[in-house]
Write a protein that holds these residues in place. Sequence first.
Motif, PDB file in Angstrom:
ATOM      1  N   UNK A 234      20.393   4.609   5.250  1.00 38.21           N
ATOM      2  CA  UNK A 234      19.928   5.621   4.294  1.00 38.21           C
ATOM      3  C   UNK A 234      19.341   5.012   3.029  1.00 38.21           C
ATOM      4  N   UNK A 235      19.630   3.736   2.738  1.00 37.32           N
ATOM      5  CA  UNK A 235      19.080   3.091   1.541  1.00 37.32           C
ATOM      6  C   UNK A 235      17.590   2.782   1.699  1.00 37.32           C
ATOM      7  N   UNK A 236      17.110   2.852   2.924  1.00 37.03           N
ATOM      8  CA  UNK A 236      15.665   2.777   3.214  1.00 37.03           C
ATOM      9  C   UNK A 236      15.015   1.476   2.722  1.00 37.03           C
ATOM     10  N   UNK A 237      15.635   0.350   3.030  1.00 36.84           N
ATOM     11  CA  UNK A 237      15.030  -0.937   2.705  1.00 36.84           C
ATOM     12  C   UNK A 237      13.704  -1.128   3.442  1.00 36.84           C
ATOM     13  N   UNK A 238      13.596  -0.517   4.615  1.00 36.49           N
ATOM     14  CA  UNK A 238      12.362  -0.641   5.393  1.00 36.49           C
ATOM     15  C   UNK A 238      11.171  -0.112   4.607  1.00 36.49           C
ATOM     16  N   UNK A 239      11.344   1.026   3.934  1.00 33.21           N
ATOM     17  CA  UNK A 239      10.261   1.591   3.125  1.00 33.21           C
ATOM     18  C   UNK A 239       9.827   0.619   2.041  1.00 33.21           C
ATOM     19  N   UNK A 240      10.786  -0.042   1.403  1.00 35.26           N
ATOM     20  CA  UNK A 240      10.469  -0.963   0.317  1.00 35.26           C
ATOM     21  C   UNK A 240       9.722  -2.186   0.827  1.00 35.26           C
ATOM     22  N   UNK A 241      10.114  -2.685   1.992  1.00 34.10           N
ATOM     23  CA  UNK A 241       9.430  -3.851   2.559  1.00 34.10           C
ATOM     24  C   UNK A 241       7.992  -3.498   2.917  1.00 34.10           C
ATOM     25  N   UNK A 242       7.806  -2.328   3.508  1.00 35.72           N
ATOM     26  CA  UNK A 242       6.437  -1.905   3.866  1.00 35.72           C
ATOM     27  C   UNK A 242       5.591  -1.685   2.611  1.00 35.72           C
ATOM     28  N   UNK A 243       6.189  -1.092   1.583  1.00 35.76           N
ATOM     29  CA  UNK A 243       5.452  -0.879   0.333  1.00 35.76           C
ATOM     30  C   UNK A 243       5.112  -2.211  -0.314  1.00 35.76           C
ATOM     31  N   UNK A 244       6.019  -3.155  -0.258  1.00 35.67           N
ATOM     32  CA  UNK A 244       5.767  -4.482  -0.825  1.00 35.67           C
ATOM     33  C   UNK A 244       4.602  -5.161  -0.104  1.00 35.67           C
ATOM     34  N   UNK A 245       4.588  -5.010   1.212  1.00 38.00           N
ATOM     35  CA  UNK A 245       3.483  -5.597   1.988  1.00 38.00           C
ATOM     36  C   UNK A 245       2.136  -4.953   1.615  1.00 38.00           C
ATOM     37  N   UNK A 246       2.132  -3.630   1.413  1.00 34.52           N
ATOM     38  CA  UNK A 246       0.911  -2.942   0.992  1.00 34.52           C
ATOM     39  C   UNK A 246       0.463  -3.427  -0.380  1.00 34.52           C
ATOM     40  N   UNK A 247       1.386  -3.649  -1.278  1.00 34.55           N
ATOM     41  CA  UNK A 247       1.057  -4.129  -2.615  1.00 34.55           C
ATOM     42  C   UNK A 247       0.403  -5.504  -2.546  1.00 34.55           C
ATOM     43  N   UNK A 248       0.978  -6.404  -1.754  1.00 35.97           N
ATOM     44  CA  UNK A 248       0.398  -7.747  -1.627  1.00 35.97           C
ATOM     45  C   UNK A 248      -0.971  -7.691  -0.976  1.00 35.97           C
ATOM     46  N   UNK A 249      -1.175  -6.703  -0.107  1.00 33.57           N
ATOM     47  CA  UNK A 249      -2.440  -6.572   0.612  1.00 33.57           C
ATOM     48  C   UNK A 249      -3.592  -6.249  -0.328  1.00 33.57           C
ATOM     49  N   UNK A 250      -3.290  -5.648  -1.472  1.00 34.12           N
ATOM     50  CA  UNK A 250      -4.363  -5.315  -2.418  1.00 34.12           C
ATOM     51  C   UNK A 250      -4.965  -6.563  -3.050  1.00 34.12           C
TER      52      UNK A 250
END
Length: 545
Positions: free
Chosen positions: A363-379
């Motif tokens: 429920x802490x949703x670490x997966x969402x944070x990892x995916x968002x972090x990857x999107x941020x680096x992609x910019x």
Amino acid sequence: MMRTDLLSLLAVSPFFILVFFLSNIWTTLRVALITGPVLTMLSWGLLVQRNSYSRRKPIRDQVLCDQQAFDNERRPSPKSEDDDWEQVPNETFSKIATKKTSKSNYDGFIGFFHPFANAGGGGERVLWAAIKATQDRWPKAICIVYTGDHSSGKATILERVKSRFDIDLHAPTIVFLYLEKRDWVVASSYPRFTLLLQSLGSIVVAHEALTRLAPDIFIDTMGYSFSTLYCKHFFPHIAIGSYVHYPFIGTHMVESLTTNSGQGVNAGMGKGWRGFGKKLYWYCLLQLYKFTGIAIDVVMTNSSWTQNHMQRIWGGIRERKSAAMVLYPPCSVEEIIDKIPLEGNHATPREKLLLCIAQFRPEKNHELLIRAFQLMLHTKAPEVEGARLVLIGSVRDSEDETLVYKLRLLANELKVDKQVDFRINSTWGEILDWLKTSWVGVNGMWCEHFGIGVVEYQAAGLIPVVNDSGGPKEDIVVDYEDGPTGFHASTAAEYADYFTKALSLSSFETLEMRKRNRLSSQRFTTEIFRKSWCEQLSRLIDISK
């Protein structure tokens, strides 16, 4: 004629006698069916209570023995350099001590029902801070902790409390009663109908706890409200309190099953016949959950978000009892402020670190944070160059370890494993070091009940990027002194955008937001929690008397 009437009467008399007899039997059976179980429960409860009194004396004797040993270790030497201390008569000192503690002489047994007392999460911080406040206010009270942590002894658990939360407890007046049936409340034990079976399992565990020792006050600190219902029915004289971190099941969970409603782990699962069955099951369970609120004398919630939900769930059935009170969890605000300066020569330089402090649970949703972090680096924006994501959290069992393994695989799959750090079961000192050097504090859980980690971000001067729901949105990351204290996001893309924005603020904007966050965090100090906890526990003590 009279003879004929008399014969007729005698002929029908057996029938009326039989009817009268049968009607009385039915009345007796109805009374027995109604009052029998109630009397049985009360009698059984009184029997257990009577048996528990025999267990109280050895426990109290052991507490007194431990206290005596504790006092002997800290007794001043006869050759102390402080001659004035030596000259104070024992009787005088005893009178002074008695005068100071005249209002704190409560010496009852206070039971804390917390089967996972050694888990090391936010719920455990509340448990130990509550016990610490209890010991300070009522030093003679005996705190009973019902836990299933058989692998850890008393000294080990209290040592971890000190290293993880920096809470120094008085060992002699804490007693651990170890539960054999904790597996009855472990989610992994029930692949189907998990919530219902966990609820019923909590009754079994509560039965074991109360048969070991029935306290004067019983406090559920994990949200197993079915245990309080059991306690009230069998032990009506015990004062019952509950600290609710999160609704066991709420309308927001039922609503999340529908399409495009909510972001929980069960979001969108209400489709088709199977989904309809799940909604029906959750709705029936919600009705059962509503009924449990009647057993609790004092309800405390950890946030206004939780309070609102509990009022919706329990408000109707608790009309004759006090409303749920908000009691924010204790956060190490004072210590963080003292050890982490925001500016000046003593301030530690900040790195481009995105810090997440949260237990490793789905429920802490670490997966969402990892995916968002990857999107941020992609910019490939210049502001995010060299950024890293640090995930700090506790791990309880093999299920949590499996989750960490899957998260590592995800980071490797997204090719960000070199920029993502996993820190498992870190000590408080290690967490402080990360808070000193990090730039952004992140939280990914949908409808997080409160968010102690988010308060720690604020106190340390981090820029919070949290989920647009629950306690972080409604209680913590709010405008303060006419300015924002952080950002709210829902999707991975939104998180990525706000990560970038938090790292792109000017030096002036960053420092101003850090200062606002620090001031805002002082609404959640340990001292405020201590005072509020003692007020609510005083009510329970009055009820128990």
